[in-house]
Motif scaffolding. Structure first.
Motif, short mmCIF file in Angstrom:
data_model
loop_
_atom_site.label_atom_id
_atom_site.label_comp_id
_atom_site.label_asym_id
_atom_site.label_seq_id
_atom_site.Cartn_x
_atom_site.Cartn_y
_atom_site.Cartn_z
N GLU A 16 0.83 -1.20 0.00
CA GLU A 16 0.00 0.00 0.00
C GLU A 16 0.86 1.26 0.00
OE1 GLU A 16 -2.82 -0.28 3.27
OE2 GLU A 16 -4.00 -1.32 1.74
N VAL A 47 6.72 5.03 9.45
CA VAL A 47 5.65 5.50 10.36
C VAL A 47 4.38 4.66 10.18
CG1 VAL A 47 6.56 7.83 10.57
CG2 VAL A 47 4.86 7.36 8.82
N THR A 48 4.17 4.17 8.96
CA THR A 48 2.99 3.33 8.75
C THR A 48 3.12 2.01 9.52
OG1 THR A 48 2.65 4.28 6.56
CG2 THR A 48 1.58 2.18 6.99
N GLU A 51 2.65 2.58 13.21
CA GLU A 51 1.24 2.72 13.60
C GLU A 51 0.53 1.37 13.54
OE1 GLU A 51 -0.95 6.06 11.86
OE2 GLU A 51 -2.78 4.85 11.91
N GLY B 33 -7.25 5.50 10.57
CA GLY B 33 -5.85 5.64 10.95
C GLY B 33 -5.12 6.68 10.10
N ASN B 34 -4.04 7.26 10.66
CA ASN B 34 -3.27 8.25 9.91
C ASN B 34 -2.62 7.63 8.69
OD1 ASN B 34 -3.89 10.15 11.90
ND2 ASN B 34 -2.15 9.51 13.13
N ALA B 35 -2.06 6.42 8.88
CA ALA B 35 -1.38 5.77 7.77
C ALA B 35 -2.38 5.40 6.67
CB ALA B 35 -0.65 4.52 8.25
N GLU B 36 -3.58 4.95 7.08
CA GLU B 36 -4.60 4.60 6.09
C GLU B 36 -5.04 5.84 5.32
OE1 GLU B 36 -4.59 3.33 9.06
OE2 GLU B 36 -5.24 1.24 9.04
#
Lengths: 82, 633
Positions: A16, A47-48, A51, B33-36
């Motif tokens: 992704e 960072v992804t 998280e 989410g921030n990443a999403e």
């Protein structure tokens, strides 16, 4: 598309970030083989993953990780199932 | 909700020749989410906006320039999602790392040539503070910051003279590390003062340059969880904000962009019971409402105060409540603790009809589009109905502790505009005069499609030790849907439940969102010449879903199976219980007026037609067809 289980989830998240097909997310893949693996995307990957897996990379790790395999190894050492 | 699903849908519309996915724009609101959010934004780059929104809800195109004193690229994907969700199709031009001054000052810069409708300028403390400075001499630092501010002001003056669009700056939070590096508390205070003077200078810019806006980011980050900066990202790539702060900024910038595009919401439609006050007017009466005084009444007072503040700035307030209009009028006229007065409200839809129809009517009456409406209600049911039927309306579900309702109402800046003028302050009077009528009438057409999707299940069974007390309570508390208008002692209900000549039924409601629990009861006297409903009580929380029809159909069926020749009921007026009379009037009974003002209802059995709405599954353990359900012990 991606295999079920923890490793499949890791591949999905990485694919992704780089906007590539999950089949391209192999251990040997790195900035030299994935055109999308720019320095900014590298940070977005870090960072992804932080998280998604609730872990934290050190500055040195962020700087030195240069392949999917290395990312996997470091994450496994932190207890993530990837 | 399912973020993966949203990303999957974006991937599908990205494919060449993909079919449109018109609901995708609203689905973007589910990305958490921030990443999403960042991933969704990256995937959405290049997707034609027309593919993700219905043809009748087109997105507003906007040219958005982004420049900064730090690496700000990763704000862009988040902004893209939030802008699309907010009704804006952005076309971005990003000017790279630390380009801010050049981009603003140079008439031939990439941004200047792009001619943005909105230019976002992202600043960080590292670009403002000198490399080193003497903590013992804050005057020198003051001079450096004043010079930097002056240079920025000059560059902005040139840029805004050339480019007609809006420029958005923000106040800059100072890293605590800078503050801690100074050890003398007197010097810490001096640093704080000098830094605030710089931010103050930024905040003054809109007074000097009318097309400049300044977000007070330093203030907005006060309740932001977590640090502003991640030092790893900062040292590695000059990224001055954590992803969470990037998102926070993107949200605030989106409200500004919506204001620039004239998309700020103009109407706040408020429910009454458990929204504008605590408690249910129809059940608790005006004196039983929670408002004013201590907790939780003060939460509702605060909500009203905030609504009034919005009204004073030009937001139109309207009411949409399932209630008796006369009782509501009475509260507004007489209740001492109400902050809002009748004149603060531009239009009212107080009736027992469908709320989506009421909102449509309010939109017609006020001649304002539904995409300028915000709807706030405590009921999950009503919120889901409006989201489904009127996707243009912004729905705020005021759930949980009332202390949080004000934050929910204000969190996303729905009503933000660039400036408020005299006409805004007078808007309520203006619209009151212009509105075709202040009261909107009910529409009773059922929301059958929506109700079908809800998967409503009504279970009716004799009251037992678990439900009896609740049924007694409901009979005591319920005024609107209460046949007898009076109540009986708990002992009487217990005796009836134990007696072979009576039946006390409790019914529960569940839908795909969850379980409402016991919402009503029926008290029946069983005699050879017929069954008589001594009372039929239902909480007004669940009006308008056909539940009363399902319950009546269960009672009719039970009476029929028992061989009763008829089912009857007597309605006694209480002044508040017209809704239950209106229901029986429409349910196929013969009607006989009593001399005392009451009405007697008779239905010969077997009844000619089933009353069960086709969107409700009725679970009646006494019914023979429900073989899978264990019989009542």
């Amino acid at each position: 598309m991606s295999a079920p289980g923890a490793g499949g989830e890791f591949v999905r998240v990485v694919a992704e970030v780089f906007e590539v097909d999950p089949t391209e997310v192999v251990d040997g893949a790195g900035p030299d083989t994935l055109a999308a693996w720019t320095s900014l995307r590298h940070l977005q990957l870090m960072v992804t993953l932080e998280e998604a897996y609730g872990l934290s990379f050190s500055y040195r790790e962020i700087r030195d990780l240069r392949s999917i395999g290395q990312v996997r190894d470091v994450m496994r050492a932190k207890g993530a199932k990837v | 909700m399912d973020d993966g699903n949203v990303l999957e849908r974006i991937r599908r519309v990205r494919a060449a020749g993909a079919a449109p996915d018109p609901d995708l724009r609203d689905a973007l609101g589910r990305v958490t989410g921030n990443a999403e959010l960042a991933a969704a934004g990256r995937l959405l780059e290049g997707v034609p906006p027309g593919l993700i929104t219905p043809p009748d809800r087109p997105l507003r195109p906007m040219r958005v320039g982004v420049t900064g004193t730090f690496t700000a690229e990763s704000v862009v994907p988040m902004l893209r999602v939030l802008l699309l969700r907010g009704g804006i199709a952005p076309h971005f031009q990003l000017a790279g790392f630390d380009q801010l001054m050049v981009q603003l000052a140079d008439p031939g810069s990439v941004l200047a040539r792009f001619d943005p409708d909105l230019t976002l300028c992202l600043l960080h403390d590292g670009a403002v503070l000198p490399q080193s400075w003497d903590p013992a001499a804050p005057q020198a630092l003051r001079q450096v910051l004043a010079d930097r501010l002056g240079a920025l002001r000059g560059a902005l003056a040139g840029f805004t003279a050339r480019i007609p669009g809006t420029v958005l700056l923000h106040t800059v939070p100072l890293s605590p590390a800078e503050h801690r590096a100074v050890i003398a508390h007197r010097s810490k205070a001096a640093l704080g003062r000098v830094w605030r003077e710089f931010n103050l200078g930024l905040l003054e810019l809109p007074e000097l340059l009318p097309s400049v806006q300044v977000l007070d980011l330093e203030a907005l980050l006060v309740d932001h969880p977590g640090p502003v900066r991640d030092d790893r990202l900062y040292r590695f790539a000059s990224m001055a904000w954590t992803p969470a702060v990037e998102r926070h900024y993107a949200q605030e910038a989106t409200t500004v962009a919506r204001a620039v595009a004239g998309l700020g919401r103009k109407v706040l439609v408020l429910d009454l019971d458990n929204t504008l006050w605590g408690g249910v007017l129809g059940d608790d009466g005006p004196d039983g409402l929670e408002i004013g005084g201590g907790y939780p009444g003060n939460c509702y007072t605060e909500l009203q105060r905030v609504a009034l503040t919005l009204r004073q700035q030009g937001v139109l307030l309207a009411l949409c409540s399932k209630n008796d209009p006369a009782a509501v009028e009475e509260v507004f006229a007489r209740h001492p603790d109400l902050v809002l007065r009748p004149d603060d409200v531009v239009a009212r839809a107080v009736n027992w009809g469908r709320k989506d129809h009421n909102l449509r009517e309010l939109s017609r009456t006020l001649d304002l589009r539904l995409d300028s409406f915000v709807f706030a209600d405590d009921s999950r049911f009503e919120c889901a109905l409006i989201r489904r039927e009127l996707p243009d309306v912004e729905v705020l579900h005021l759930a949980g502790d009332p202390a949080g309702h004000v934050a929910t109402l204000l969190a996303r800046g729905h009503f933000d505009v660039l400036a408020v003028g005299d006409t805004d302050r007078e808007r309520t009077q203006l619209y009151r005069a212009r509105a075709r009528r202040a009261d909107v009438a009910a529409s009773f057409e059922s929301a059958a499609d929506y109700l079908r999707d809800l998967d409503l299940r009504v279970t009716i069974r004799p009251a037992d030790s678990a439900t009896l007390l609740r049924v007694v309570q409901l009979e005591r508390r319920t005024n609107q849907f209460n046949l007898a208008g009076g109540t009986r002692p708990e002992a009487r209900t217990r005796a009836m439940a134990a007696s072979a000549n009576h039946l006390v039924l409790a019914f529960t409601v569940a839908d795909r969102f969850g379980d409402e629990g016991v919402v009503g009861g029926v008290w029946v006297a069983l005699a050879a010449d017929g069954w008589e409903m001594e009372n039929f009580v239902m909480s007004c929380r669940v009006f308008g879903r056909g539940i009363e029809h399902a319950v009546l159909s269960a009672v009719v069926n039970q009476a029929g199976r028992a061989g009763a020749p008829r089912l009857s009921a007597r309605w006694r007026p209480s002044g508040r219980n017209d809704p239950v009379r209106e229901f029986l009037d429409s349910a196929g009974f013969t009607r006989t007026e009593d001399p005392d003002g009451g009405v007697r209802y008779d239905l010969p059995l077997p009844a000619p037609a089933s009353l069960l709405p086709d969107w409700i599954t009725l679970e009646d353990p006494t019914a023979p067809e429900d073989e899978g359900v264990p019989a009542h012990a």
